[in-house]
Design a protein around this motif. Structure first.
Motif, short mmCIF file in Angstrom:
data_model
loop_
_atom_site.label_atom_id
_atom_site.label_comp_id
_atom_site.label_asym_id
_atom_site.label_seq_id
_atom_site.Cartn_x
_atom_site.Cartn_y
_atom_site.Cartn_z
N PRO A 155 -4.54 -38.73 -47.64
CA PRO A 155 -5.58 -38.49 -48.65
C PRO A 155 -6.53 -37.41 -48.14
CG PRO A 155 -6.04 -40.50 -47.45
CD PRO A 155 -4.69 -40.04 -46.98
N THR B 201 -12.96 -34.94 -50.52
CA THR B 201 -13.41 -33.70 -51.16
C THR B 201 -14.91 -33.70 -51.43
OG1 THR B 201 -12.95 -34.59 -53.37
CG2 THR B 201 -11.16 -33.42 -52.27
N THR B 202 -15.66 -34.47 -50.65
CA THR B 202 -17.11 -34.54 -50.82
C THR B 202 -17.71 -33.13 -50.76
OG1 THR B 202 -17.23 -36.74 -49.87
CG2 THR B 202 -19.23 -35.44 -49.81
N ARG C 280 -15.94 -38.52 -52.33
CA ARG C 280 -14.84 -38.33 -53.26
C ARG C 280 -13.53 -38.11 -52.52
NH1 ARG C 280 -18.43 -34.04 -56.77
NH2 ARG C 280 -20.03 -35.54 -57.43
N VAL C 281 -12.46 -38.67 -53.06
CA VAL C 281 -11.17 -38.66 -52.38
C VAL C 281 -10.07 -38.23 -53.36
CG1 VAL C 281 -9.55 -39.98 -50.96
CG2 VAL C 281 -11.97 -40.63 -51.03
N ARG C 282 -9.19 -37.35 -52.90
CA ARG C 282 -8.01 -36.97 -53.67
C ARG C 282 -6.80 -37.67 -53.05
NH1 ARG C 282 -8.05 -31.87 -52.94
NH2 ARG C 282 -6.27 -31.64 -51.53
N ALA D 165 -0.24 -40.81 -56.02
CA ALA D 165 -1.09 -41.96 -56.38
C ALA D 165 -0.29 -43.12 -56.95
CB ALA D 165 -2.15 -41.51 -57.38
N ARG E 155 -4.66 -43.91 -59.87
CA ARG E 155 -5.67 -42.85 -59.99
C ARG E 155 -5.50 -41.82 -58.88
NH1 ARG E 155 -10.94 -46.59 -60.17
NH2 ARG E 155 -9.61 -47.75 -58.71
N LYS E 156 -5.57 -40.55 -59.25
CA LYS E 156 -5.41 -39.47 -58.28
C LYS E 156 -6.73 -39.15 -57.57
CE LYS E 156 -1.55 -37.27 -60.67
NZ LYS E 156 -1.04 -36.02 -61.29
N LYS E 157 -7.86 -39.56 -58.16
CA LYS E 157 -9.16 -39.30 -57.55
C LYS E 157 -10.01 -40.56 -57.58
CE LYS E 157 -9.32 -34.38 -58.76
NZ LYS E 157 -10.08 -33.32 -59.49
N THR F 158 -13.99 -42.26 -56.09
CA THR F 158 -15.31 -41.99 -55.51
C THR F 158 -15.88 -43.28 -54.93
OG1 THR F 158 -15.76 -40.20 -57.07
CG2 THR F 158 -17.65 -41.17 -55.93
N SER G 167 -7.20 -40.20 -43.92
CA SER G 167 -7.60 -38.82 -44.13
C SER G 167 -8.20 -38.25 -42.85
CB SER G 167 -8.62 -38.74 -45.26
OG SER G 167 -9.84 -39.35 -44.82
#
Length: 262
Positions: A29, A32-33, A49-51, A55, A88-90, A92, A119
């Motif tokens: 993962p 993306t903060t 925030r995480v991508r 997923a 979910r792909k994203k 928070t 990550s």
């Protein structure tokens, strides 16, 4: 003969290999903060925030923080909060910044097959408001210090001249050591000041004046904030500017420094 042995060997490996090992390791993962979240003030809400790649195969996402006990040499990643991915792909994570100086976070994704991958960690600098009383002055005039005082009818932790002092000016000097970027407080005259008096307080850093209060009079308070350029040293000065026979005690209520690294 060689072909038959190869076929037998492949069949044997297929029988003994666990199902999870046949799958590729899950993709990492990515946190993306936004860059502006690299520095926060204690009490702020962090939005991490995480991508999540792949997923659909992910089951759970866990936010972890790197913790080291004050009383133990051991340190490691500890879970903070977990959520179901549900395709979910994203995602928070929302948490309140309650840490001193710097905190490291990462996110671990667990797949439906039971495999996991963390990550890359991110480091977030945390600033916090520190009361002036926690700093020891390296120099100050007699009758000056921190304690309590009333300004405009309200009681505060305060810096200024003590009421037993007959001086007309006061000063304290501190060494924040290039760790602080803001000073705030509330300027006013102590309620023990005589009628018709006036005064002023001044903040300086590295021998340069930064801020001087408006004329202070009894019953009036001025909240203020002053940006600091990470000074090595700073000073607070107060003066009774009223007639010589009148006593006045300029104060700073709830004086605090916004610092990190100390």
């Amino acid at each position: 003969m060689f072909r038959r042995l190869s076929t037998v060997l492949l069949c044997t490996l297929a029988l003994v290999m666990p199902a999870g090992m046949a799958q590729a390791a899950p993709a990492k993962p990515v946190i993306t903060t936004p860059r502006q979240m690299a520095e926060v003030v204690e009490g702020d809400v962090l939005h991490i925030r995480v991508r999540i790649p792949a997923a659909k195969s992910a089951r759970k996402a866990t936010l972890e923080s790197f913790d080291k006990s004050t009383y133990s040499p051991f340190a490691g990643w500890e879970p903070v909060k977990s959520v179901a991915v549900r395709g979910r792909k994203k995602l928070t994570f929302k948490i309140t910044a309650q840490h001193e100086n710097t905190k490291r976070f990462r996110v671990r994704i667990e797949t439906k097959a039971g495999r996991s991958k963390p990550s890359k960690p991110v480091a977030i600098k945390v600033w916090r408001w520190i009361p002036l009383r926690e700093f020891s002055p390296y120099q100050q005039t007699s009758g000056t210090g921190t304690g309590e005082g009333s300004i405009a009818g309200r009681r505060y932790a305060a810096w200024g001249g003590f009421t037993y002092s007959s001086a007309r000016s006061w000063e304290s000097r501190y060494t924040p050591g290039r760790n602080c970027k803001m000073f705030r407080g509330l300027a006013g005259l102590a309620d023990t000041s005589a009628d018709g008096t006036s005064g002023a307080v001044t903040l300086s850093a590295d021998e340069q004046p930064l801020w001087t209060s408006p004329v202070l009079t009894p019953g009036v308070a001025y909240p203020f904030e002053v940006a600091l350029n990470l000074p090595y040293r700073m000073s607070l000065a107060a003066a009774n500017t009223s007639a010589p026979e009148l006593r006045a005690y300029p104060l700073i209520g709830n004086p605090e420094l916004l610092c990190t690294g100390i």
